[in-house]
Every structure is written in structure tokens, then in C-alpha cells.
Motif scaffolding. Structure first.
Motif, PDB file in Angstrom:
ATOM      1  N   GLU A   1      -6.458  -4.251  -6.646  1.00  7.70           N
ATOM      2  CA  GLU A   1      -7.092  -3.417  -5.629  1.00  7.70           C
ATOM      3  C   GLU A   1      -8.572  -3.225  -5.934  1.00  7.70           C
ATOM      4  OE1 GLU A   1      -6.949   1.097  -3.757  1.00  7.70           O
ATOM      5  OE2 GLU A   1      -5.382   0.461  -5.155  1.00  7.70           O
TER       6      GLU A   1
ATOM      7  N   TYR B   1      -3.803  -5.918   2.851  1.00  9.42           N
ATOM      8  CA  TYR B   1      -5.198  -5.723   2.430  1.00  9.42           C
ATOM      9  C   TYR B   1      -5.892  -4.675   3.302  1.00  9.42           C
ATOM     10  CZ  TYR B   1     -10.225  -6.864   2.551  1.00  9.42           C
ATOM     11  OH  TYR B   1     -11.599  -6.796   2.576  1.00  9.42           O
TER      12      TYR B   1
ATOM     13  N   TYR C   1      -5.092  -1.045   2.671  1.00  6.81           N
ATOM     14  CA  TYR C   1      -5.800  -0.429   1.553  1.00  6.81           C
ATOM     15  C   TYR C   1      -7.122   0.190   1.997  1.00  6.81           C
ATOM     16  CZ  TYR C   1      -2.718  -1.670  -2.300  1.00  6.81           C
ATOM     17  OH  TYR C   1      -1.654  -1.721  -3.173  1.00  6.81           O
TER      18      TYR C   1
ATOM     19  N   HIS D   1     -11.700  -4.132  -3.540  1.00  6.82           N
ATOM     20  CA  HIS D   1     -12.639  -3.090  -3.137  1.00  6.82           C
ATOM     21  C   HIS D   1     -14.072  -3.505  -3.486  1.00  6.82           C
ATOM     22  CE1 HIS D   1     -15.046   0.592  -3.759  1.00  6.82           C
ATOM     23  NE2 HIS D   1     -14.389   1.037  -2.710  1.00  6.82           N
TER      24      HIS D   1
ATOM     25  N   PHE E   1       0.833  -1.200   0.000  1.00  6.31           N
ATOM     26  CA  PHE E   1       0.000   0.000   0.000  1.00  6.31           C
ATOM     27  C   PHE E   1       0.870   1.254   0.000  1.00  6.31           C
ATOM     28  CE2 PHE E   1      -2.075   3.327   2.586  1.00  6.31           C
ATOM     29  CZ  PHE E   1      -3.102   3.651   1.704  1.00  6.31           C
TER      30      PHE E   1
ATOM     31  N   PRO F   1      -6.907   3.047  -8.948  1.00  7.27           N
ATOM     32  CA  PRO F   1      -6.472   1.765  -8.387  1.00  7.27           C
ATOM     33  C   PRO F   1      -6.082   0.786  -9.477  1.00  7.27           C
ATOM     34  CG  PRO F   1      -8.848   1.846  -8.436  1.00  7.27           C
ATOM     35  CD  PRO F   1      -8.373   3.200  -8.912  1.00  7.27           C
TER      36      PRO F   1
END
Length: 214
Positions: free
Chosen positions: A81, A112, A115, A85, A65, A77
Motif C-alpha cells: 500500500e 487499488y 485504497y 501511495h 481494502f 499501511p
């Protein structure tokens, strides 16, 4: 490069349409490790009507990140990512399945969750609003037999839920080190059968609870 959607789905409509949808995020350093096996044992007891999606973080080319919150609206992104998301905001229940490494998350899992910090302020994401009212769970397997050593992981997950105003279901704990060893943990297997039927109260920071009690 992939952009995030600019409109958040109606959460009430989403839950009405699909009832509950579980995202299992696997953060072990080896495929189908003890933690993943325990998570699958618990998932077997979910109602068939509940959606399930499984993502192994090792299968995604997710870089470390980098804080892009102050780089302007032109920041976009990457594909990995964007996949995470989309899966995260689409779920009503997020299960963080990480082995206990040095009393906390695995490196894959921590990456993770880092992020999430970027998603909080990314234009069009509305991450905090989408996550509020959803549920966070944990699954971990550790070599130590004393479950108190997982307290740091429990606190991290609980406070993450509290920050985002999520319900928190706690951690399903198991014991194991060698591949497949968790299968011998009868207590963990019993817990797995009813773990996701447990309560998920709104997580609150200690100072919030103290202020209310004063």
C-alpha cells in the motif's frame, strides 16, 4: 510496516523539476495483456522528458481494502500500500489501465482505487490536496466492438476525477479478447499515437455543471 510521509511535496516545484510524470497502473489478470499493450503503445509517444513509472498490481501483495479510517492514528499501511501511495502522489498524471470486466474495472484495479478512500483521511497523507489539479486517464481493451458498453467505466473514472478536482483525459479504447489481439485494432493504434496530447479539462459532476448553467 511503513508510514506515509507527513509533508506533501510542493506540487508546483515538482512539476517544474520533472515537467510531467506518468504513473501507469496495470490491472489486468494476466501479464502483458491487451490493455497493457495498448497502454505501452500510447506511452511510446510521450515526450522523452516525461517521467514514466509502471506498476503491475499483480506484482504487489495488496490485500483487500479494509476501512481503517476510524481506527485512530496508530493504523499503519503495509509495504504494498505504501508503494502505491508514494507512486500515486508523486505522479502528475495517473493512467488506469484495466480491461473491461463486466462493464467496469477489473478486481485488481477496483482494489487499488478502494485504497484511495482510506488515503483521503489517513493522518499525514493529505491525499485530496495532493491530487487536486493532477490528471486522470484510462486505457481499456474489451471484447465488445460497441464502445458504448464502456460508458460505466468512463463514468466511474470521470466521477473519481471530479471528486478529487482532477483533470480527466478520457479513455483510450481498444478491442481484443485473445492474447495480443489488440494489435489488430488499427483504430486503437491510431488513437494511441495522440491520446496523451488530448485535453484534460477539470472534471465536474453533472449537478455542478447544472448549477452553474442555472
Amino acid at each position: 510496516m511503513t508510514s506515509f510521509p507527513t509533508q506533501a511535496p510542493n506540487q508546483g516545484q515538482q512539476e517544474q523539476n520533472q515537467d510531467r510524470s506518468f504513473l501507469f497502473v496495470l490491472g489486468s489478470s494476466r501479464p502483458d495483456g491487451n490493455t497493457a499493450q495498448l497502454a505501452r503503445a500510447a506511452a511510446e509517444h510521450l515526450p522523452a522528458a516525461y517521467g514514466q513509472r509502471w506498476i503491475d498490481l499483480n506484482d504487489l501483495d495488496l490485500p483487500d481494502f479494509q476501512d481503517g479510517r476510524h481506527e485512530g492514528e496508530g493504523w499503519q499501511p503495509g509495504d504494498a500500500e505504501a508503494t502505491l501511495h508514494e507512486a500515486t502522489v508523486a505522479a502528475t498524471d495517473i493512467v488506469i489501465a484495466t480491461p473491461l470486466y463486466w462493464y467496469s474495472f477489473s478486481a485488481q484495479t477496483k482494489r487499488y482505487l478502494d485504497y484511495w478512500s482510506g488515503w483521503l483521511t489517513l493522518p499525514g497523507s493529505d491525499f485530496a490536496a495532493r491530487m487536486a489539479g493532477r490528471r486522470l486517464w484510462g486505457v481499456t481493451v474489451m471484447a465488445d466492438h460497441d464502445e458504448v458498453v464502456a460508458g460505466g467505466l468512463d463514468t466511474s473514472l470521470h466521477h473519481t476525477a471530479a471528486y478529487l478536482k482532477m483533470g480527466y483525459g478520457g479513455i483510450l479504447l481498444g478491442n481484443g479478447s485473445c492474447p495480443g489481439q489488440v494489435a489488430a485494432d488499427e483504430r486503437a493504434r491510431r488513437r494511441a499515437k495522440t491520446f496523451f496530447t488530448g485535453p484534460t479539462p477539470l472534471a465536474r459532476f453533472p449537478h455542478e455543471e447544472a448549477a452553474e448553467a442555472a
